[in-house]
Motif scaffolding. Structure first.
Motif, PDB file in Angstrom:
ATOM      1  N   ALA A  33       0.846  -1.185   0.000  1.00 29.63           N
ATOM      2  CA  ALA A  33       0.000   0.000   0.000  1.00 29.63           C
ATOM      3  C   ALA A  33       0.889   1.244   0.000  1.00 29.63           C
ATOM      4  O   ALA A  33       1.937   1.219   0.627  1.00 29.63           O
ATOM      5  CB  ALA A  33      -0.875   0.001   1.246  1.00 29.63           C
ATOM      6  N   PRO A  34       0.547   2.304  -0.673  1.00 33.84           N
ATOM      7  CA  PRO A  34      -0.688   2.509  -1.443  1.00 33.84           C
ATOM      8  C   PRO A  34      -0.557   2.087  -2.908  1.00 33.84           C
ATOM      9  O   PRO A  34      -1.410   2.413  -3.708  1.00 33.84           O
ATOM     10  CB  PRO A  34      -0.864   4.030  -1.349  1.00 33.84           C
ATOM     11  N   TYR A  35       0.511   1.358  -3.243  1.00 33.47           N
ATOM     12  CA  TYR A  35       0.796   1.081  -4.661  1.00 33.47           C
ATOM     13  C   TYR A  35       0.150  -0.209  -5.155  1.00 33.47           C
ATOM     14  O   TYR A  35       0.149  -0.492  -6.340  1.00 33.47           O
ATOM     15  CB  TYR A  35       2.310   1.042  -4.895  1.00 33.47           C
ATOM     16  N   LEU A  36      -0.352  -0.998  -4.212  1.00 34.00           N
ATOM     17  CA  LEU A  36      -0.999  -2.248  -4.585  1.00 34.00           C
ATOM     18  C   LEU A  36      -2.470  -2.004  -4.891  1.00 34.00           C
ATOM     19  O   LEU A  36      -3.164  -1.321  -4.135  1.00 34.00           O
ATOM     20  CB  LEU A  36      -0.876  -3.253  -3.427  1.00 34.00           C
ATOM     21  N   ILE A  37      -2.921  -2.542  -6.006  1.00 35.35           N
ATOM     22  CA  ILE A  37      -4.346  -2.546  -6.320  1.00 35.35           C
ATOM     23  C   ILE A  37      -4.768  -4.003  -6.354  1.00 35.35           C
ATOM     24  O   ILE A  37      -4.159  -4.815  -7.065  1.00 35.35           O
ATOM     25  CB  ILE A  37      -4.619  -1.855  -7.675  1.00 35.35           C
ATOM     26  N   ASP A  38      -5.767  -4.331  -5.589  1.00 37.73           N
ATOM     27  CA  ASP A  38      -6.238  -5.716  -5.513  1.00 37.73           C
ATOM     28  C   ASP A  38      -7.751  -5.653  -5.395  1.00 37.73           C
ATOM     29  O   ASP A  38      -8.278  -5.330  -4.338  1.00 37.73           O
ATOM     30  CB  ASP A  38      -5.608  -6.414  -4.299  1.00 37.73           C
ATOM     31  N   LYS A  39      -8.433  -5.919  -6.492  1.00 38.27           N
ATOM     32  CA  LYS A  39      -9.881  -5.709  -6.503  1.00 38.27           C
ATOM     33  C   LYS A  39     -10.580  -6.963  -7.007  1.00 38.27           C
ATOM     34  O   LYS A  39     -10.275  -7.461  -8.099  1.00 38.27           O
ATOM     35  CB  LYS A  39     -10.207  -4.533  -7.438  1.00 38.27           C
ATOM     36  N   THR A  40     -11.494  -7.448  -6.221  1.00 41.66           N
ATOM     37  CA  THR A  40     -12.358  -8.535  -6.673  1.00 41.66           C
ATOM     38  C   THR A  40     -13.717  -7.931  -6.995  1.00 41.66           C
ATOM     39  O   THR A  40     -14.369  -7.359  -6.119  1.00 41.66           O
ATOM     40  CB  THR A  40     -12.476  -9.628  -5.605  1.00 41.66           C
ATOM     41  N   LEU A  41     -14.100  -8.014  -8.238  1.00 45.22           N
ATOM     42  CA  LEU A  41     -15.375  -7.439  -8.672  1.00 45.22           C
ATOM     43  C   LEU A  41     -16.512  -8.386  -8.252  1.00 45.22           C
ATOM     44  O   LEU A  41     -16.261  -9.557  -7.941  1.00 45.22           O
ATOM     45  CB  LEU A  41     -15.335  -7.197 -10.189  1.00 45.22           C
ATOM     46  N   PRO A  42     -17.754  -7.880  -8.223  1.00 43.71           N
ATOM     47  CA  PRO A  42     -18.853  -8.686  -7.660  1.00 43.71           C
ATOM     48  C   PRO A  42     -19.012 -10.076  -8.296  1.00 43.71           C
ATOM     49  O   PRO A  42     -19.465 -11.006  -7.632  1.00 43.71           O
ATOM     50  CB  PRO A  42     -20.090  -7.816  -7.910  1.00 43.71           C
ATOM     51  N   ASN A  43     -18.622 -10.241  -9.535  1.00 46.25           N
ATOM     52  CA  ASN A  43     -18.798 -11.569 -10.149  1.00 46.25           C
ATOM     53  C   ASN A  43     -17.660 -12.522  -9.807  1.00 46.25           C
ATOM     54  O   ASN A  43     -17.613 -13.643 -10.311  1.00 46.25           O
ATOM     55  CB  ASN A  43     -18.920 -11.446 -11.679  1.00 46.25           C
ATOM     56  N   GLY A  44     -16.712 -12.050  -8.994  1.00 46.56           N
ATOM     57  CA  GLY A  44     -15.625 -12.921  -8.577  1.00 46.56           C
ATOM     58  C   GLY A  44     -14.340 -12.731  -9.361  1.00 46.56           C
ATOM     59  O   GLY A  44     -13.308 -13.285  -8.993  1.00 46.56           O
ATOM     60  N   ALA A  45     -14.376 -11.955 -10.440  1.00 51.12           N
ATOM     61  CA  ALA A  45     -13.147 -11.696 -11.201  1.00 51.12           C
ATOM     62  C   ALA A  45     -12.235 -10.803 -10.350  1.00 51.12           C
ATOM     63  O   ALA A  45     -12.679  -9.823  -9.768  1.00 51.12           O
ATOM     64  CB  ALA A  45     -13.464 -11.000 -12.510  1.00 51.12           C
ATOM     65  N   ARG A  46     -10.973 -11.173 -10.300  1.00 53.58           N
ATOM     66  CA  ARG A  46     -10.038 -10.434  -9.457  1.00 53.58           C
ATOM     67  C   ARG A  46      -8.907  -9.866 -10.309  1.00 53.58           C
ATOM     68  O   ARG A  46      -8.336 -10.578 -11.143  1.00 53.58           O
ATOM     69  CB  ARG A  46      -9.469 -11.378  -8.401  1.00 53.58           C
ATOM     70  N   TRP A  47      -8.599  -8.600 -10.078  1.00 53.10           N
ATOM     71  CA  TRP A  47      -7.473  -7.946 -10.743  1.00 53.10           C
ATOM     72  C   TRP A  47      -6.492  -7.485  -9.680  1.00 53.10           C
ATOM     73  O   TRP A  47      -6.871  -6.852  -8.710  1.00 53.10           O
ATOM     74  CB  TRP A  47      -7.948  -6.742 -11.559  1.00 53.10           C
ATOM     75  N   GLN A  48      -5.226  -7.809  -9.911  1.00 50.57           N
ATOM     76  CA  GLN A  48      -4.173  -7.343  -9.005  1.00 50.57           C
ATOM     77  C   GLN A  48      -3.075  -6.693  -9.824  1.00 50.57           C
ATOM     78  O   GLN A  48      -2.746  -7.173 -10.920  1.00 50.57           O
ATOM     79  CB  GLN A  48      -3.567  -8.531  -8.247  1.00 50.57           C
ATOM     80  N   MET A  49      -2.531  -5.629  -9.299  1.00 50.55           N
ATOM     81  CA  MET A  49      -1.440  -4.946 -10.008  1.00 50.55           C
ATOM     82  C   MET A  49      -0.777  -3.958  -9.064  1.00 50.55           C
ATOM     83  O   MET A  49      -1.283  -3.692  -7.966  1.00 50.55           O
ATOM     84  CB  MET A  49      -1.986  -4.208 -11.236  1.00 50.55           C
TER      85      MET A  49
END
Ligand SMILES: [Cu+2]
Lengths: 384, 225
Positions: A33-49
């Motif tokens: 943090a704060p440089y990590l992006i880790d998002k799981t969208l409602p359908n379960g797809a997850r993006w990390q970067m």
């Protein structure tokens, strides 16, 4: 404890061929943090970067990893960033290269600029938003058979003030695995007056002809499809003109290439040994069909292709006015005859801006970009 | 270019150019955007391999990269433009920084790669004819040269007076953005030349589309087309 983005997807994926193999426990941590992006969208797809505001390229995304619902993490990109905004005016001059120090041109965003999102270090906005129908299918009277879902997307954006223009750089990650890099231009028109042949009358009457110009935007995309090895770029064409049949033709790029857009043409970056559950190789398709395809004079040969594929070199950072010493100056020069073992893609998307009365201050934003779509990353629609 | 003509209308006395401020490790060191953002807040852990450089790392890299060239920097002959994280794949995992130094007398760019773990310069590459984007400091310096120019200085000042309703104190009052201008022929084929966007307090911009500031020759050129 900071959340850390596991490099596991990069490290582990390189060592096996099938995504069905479970990725080992998180290895080295790439960013915090704060440089990590880790998002799981409602359908379960997850993006990390990881994101970085680089002095020259501005917002740069690194180590992009996609995890479809119920699937394993798979790496997509080592890095993605703007590589130039070339702005030639229709009378021939001026011709700007708008990448100055983009990191310095980035400005602080308000909560209104980042609705419902999270501002990182003031200048980067991470949000998710609706993207319309994910799918829709009638059940023919059977509600249980009916399928309907609204999609969402993760957006990472920054805004740069470059003279009178504001550029909004967005990287959009859909819950369907799609990636859309796009650049919006807003702010103010230049106010450059020209003759009726090169401009459009704005304001009252026919006194001020605002000069038309192009925004030729380049992105540098360093793919790492399912690990950092074995990426191959292929071009797909469908022959047949004024005939009933269309026949697919696949052209693998074994050497560096300057490719141009054609109707129905697209490209993909594929890892031939990374197979999905259907035993099809995982790949990411690139579609650049929305470009105005500006072609400049001989001393601007970098405008003469729509997709450049080059062998990775650390010093090749920008598509023009490359800032590295003892390195080639522009992307057309990078794309020589070298054999490709680690391809980097440079996507050139042009927009021809003919001003109109509605462009009066503040100018409505106009977007340009391209699409990246997963092709056989999963064996099925991961969220039916 | 109407407004350029206006600017060019009066020639005036040249005001003294404030000595080029030298930025070395310390406050306001050319950090790049990433640095300022780290904010130093609550970063207990050491930066991860993909984290941007911290403010502290940028300071150290700047100090290590410019050791031995302080006199050139102090004389304004060379300038540290900025420090950028080295993104090369072969050094992945290591904390490495690249310091961009431009020598205006020789028109040479030198990039020194500092390995922050080892605390030393591990690579140095010099070249001519390479123009990385202008730094903030260079933008300010270019504005000073524009104000000092007998053809344009007074025009800028009077445009500022009209827009702001007060006198221009210094170049620091102007909102600036610079881009590199390079040309196949002429001075800017080799010199470090900037195009400058100058925003006035009333939100208008000076028409600088034909003005190029040559930082190597410390001159202002007018483009013909
Ligand atoms: Cu435009």
């Amino acid at each position: 404890m900071f959340l850390r983005l596991a490099l596991a997807a990069f490290v582990a994926a390189a060592s096996h061929a099938s995504p069905a193999v479970t990725i080992a426990a998180p290895a080295a941590a790439a960013c915090a943090a704060p440089y990590l992006i880790d998002k799981t969208l409602p359908n379960g797809a997850r993006w990390q970067m990881c994101w970085e505001m680089r002095t020259i390229e501005g917002l740069t995304l690194r180590k992009v990893v996609y995890t479809p619902r119920g699937g394993s993490p798979t790496s997509v990109l080592r890095s993605a960033a703007l590589a130039q905004i070339h702005v030639p005016y229709d009378s021939g001059e001026p011709r700007y290269h708008d990448i100055g120090s983009l990191g310095e041109a980035a400005f602080a965003l308000t909560s209104g600029d980042c609705p419902g999102g999270e501002r990182r270090a003031e200048k980067v906005c991470v949000l998710d938003r609706a993207r319309g129908h994910a799918h829709l299918k009638d059940g023919y009277g059977d509600p249980a058979e009916r399928r309907s879902r609204q999609g969402r997307e993760l957006v990472v954006l920054a805004a740069y003030q470059v003279g009178w223009y504001t550029y909004v750089s967005e990287f959009v990650f859909g819950d369907d695995g799609s990636i859309t890099p796009r650049l919006g231009a807003t702010g103010s028109l230049a106010g450059t007056v020209t003759t009726p042949r090169h401009g459009w009358p704005i304001g009252v009457g026919h006194r001020h002809f605002e000069e038309s110009h192009s925004h030729n935007v380049f992105w540098r995309m360093d793919f790492d499809v399912h690990g950092d090895a074995r990426d191959v770029v292929e071009q797909y064409d469908f022959s047949g003109d004024r005939t009933k049949k269309r026949t697919m033709r696949r052209t693998p790029f074994t050497r560096e290439t300057r490719a141009v857009n054609q109707r129905m043409r697209w490209w993909r970056v594929v890892d031939p040994r990374a197979l999905n559950a259907d035993r099809h190789p995982m790949s990411w398709e690139i579609n650049n069909s929305d470009s105005a395809e500006y072609r400049g004079p001989a001393d601007e040969a970098f405008t003469r292709a729509d997709l450049y594929v080059t062998q990775y070199r650390a010093c090749e950072r920008l598509a023009t006015q490359n800032p590295s010493p003892r390195c080639r100056r522009s992307v057309d020069k990078y794309a020589g005859r070298e054999r490709l073992t680690d391809p980097v893609l440079w996507v050139n998307v042009g927009f021809h801006h003919v001003a109109r009365d509605e462009d009066a201050d503040p100018m409505p934003i106009h977007w340009q970009g391209f699409r990246i779509t997963p092709r056989d990353v999963t064996a099925k629609n991961p969220t039916p | 270019m109407r407004r350029v003509v206006v600017l060019a209308a009066s020639a005036v006395a040249v005001t003294g150019l404030a000595a080029c401020v030298l930025l070395l490790p310390g406050d306001g060191a050319p950090g790049g955007a990433g640095a300022a953002q780290a904010g130093g807040a609550a970063r207990a852990a050491a930066p991860g391999p993909a984290d941007p450089l911290t403010t502290e790392e940028i300071r150290r890299a700047a100090a290590l990269a410019t050791a031995g060239m302080r006199s050139h920097l102090a004389a304004g002959r060379a300038q540290l433009l900025y420090v950028e994280r080295d993104d090369a794949k072969d050094g992945e995992g290591a904390r490495r920084a690249e310091a961009y130094v431009y020598d205006y007398a020789r028109d040479e760019l030198t990039v020194r790669t500092v390995d922050l773990g080892q605390g030393r310069v591990v690579r140095e590459v010099t070249d001519r004819g390479v123009q990385p984007p202008p730094s903030r400091q260079e933008e300010a310096h270019a504005a000073e040269l524009l104000l000092r120019d007998p053809r344009f200085g007074d025009g800028v000042r009077s445009a500022y007076r009209r827009a702001a309703g007060r006198e221009l104190g210094s170049a620091a009052d102007l909102a600036l953005r610079g881009l590199i201008h390079s040309a196949p022929r002429g001075a800017c084929a080799r010199h470090r030349c900037l195009r400058l966007f100058v925003r006035l307090p009333d939100g208008t911009f000076l028409d600088t589309s034909r003005i190029v500031v040559d930082l190597s020759a410390k001159k202002v050129h007018t483009l013909e087309w």
